[in-house]
Scaffold this active site. Sequence first.
Site, mmCIF file in Angstrom:
data_model
loop_
_atom_site.group_PDB
_atom_site.id
_atom_site.type_symbol
_atom_site.label_atom_id
_atom_site.label_comp_id
_atom_site.label_asym_id
_atom_site.label_seq_id
_atom_site.Cartn_x
_atom_site.Cartn_y
_atom_site.Cartn_z
ATOM 1 N NE ARG A 71 -4.021 -1.945 0.171
ATOM 2 C CZ ARG A 71 -3.967 -3.107 -0.458
ATOM 3 N NH1 ARG A 71 -2.922 -3.393 -1.232
ATOM 4 N NH2 ARG A 71 -4.936 -3.993 -0.358
ATOM 5 C CB SER A 122 -9.867 -2.498 2.612
ATOM 6 O OG SER A 122 -10.323 -3.692 2.040
ATOM 7 C CD GLU A 192 -6.032 -0.998 2.493
ATOM 8 O OE1 GLU A 192 -6.492 -0.636 1.393
ATOM 9 O OE2 GLU A 192 -6.016 -2.175 2.844
#
Length: 203
Positions: A71, A122, A192
């Site tokens: 990420r 998410s 995230e």
Amino acid sequence: VSLNKVVLRAHEHNLEGMVDAFGIPGSVGGAIYMNASAYFFETSKVVTSVLAIINGRISLFNNKDCQFGYRSSIFQKNKAIILQVEYTLKKSETKLNHKKLVESVMQKRLSSQPLDKPSAGSVFKKCGDIPAGKLIDDLGLKGYTIGGAKISEKHANFIVNIGNATSKDVLTLINLIKEKVKEKYNLHIETEIKYLSNGVLFL
């Protein structure tokens, strides 16, 4: 351009390597910025080069230059504007039925994610090798609600809008989850999603 549009175009031209990216909510630039991944797809595995403006200069980055990680990418460390992306994909030896492939990917998503309600996807990164959803589920927080925001009962790493949720509702739930995970597991759980001022910037 939306990532979904690129996935469809690739399969129309019989190119393999991106189908599992279908359904990721975002743009090509966002996928590069976050090194987006899903199932067997990871952005870093198919990117050849990225053209971007950093510190007022246009620069070309090869795959290694992008410093892709979980990420993350070099573009998060600088104020970058991503202009162009080149992918390297494999030509399929057999004719791809992109409609069938895309439908199968979406079926996987529908069976495990609350796509029937608005969300930012998410919320948290994995903690090492532990999925954030498992940590939240084990805490018994599925279904926990603040205002119009709710921790999904289908997938605990999704915060869904069940009606007029505000950014404050979402942020309060995020902070609650962080506190509970720290309290029980002594782990720091990272988001995230990225924040913009007092609201939430969904990437």
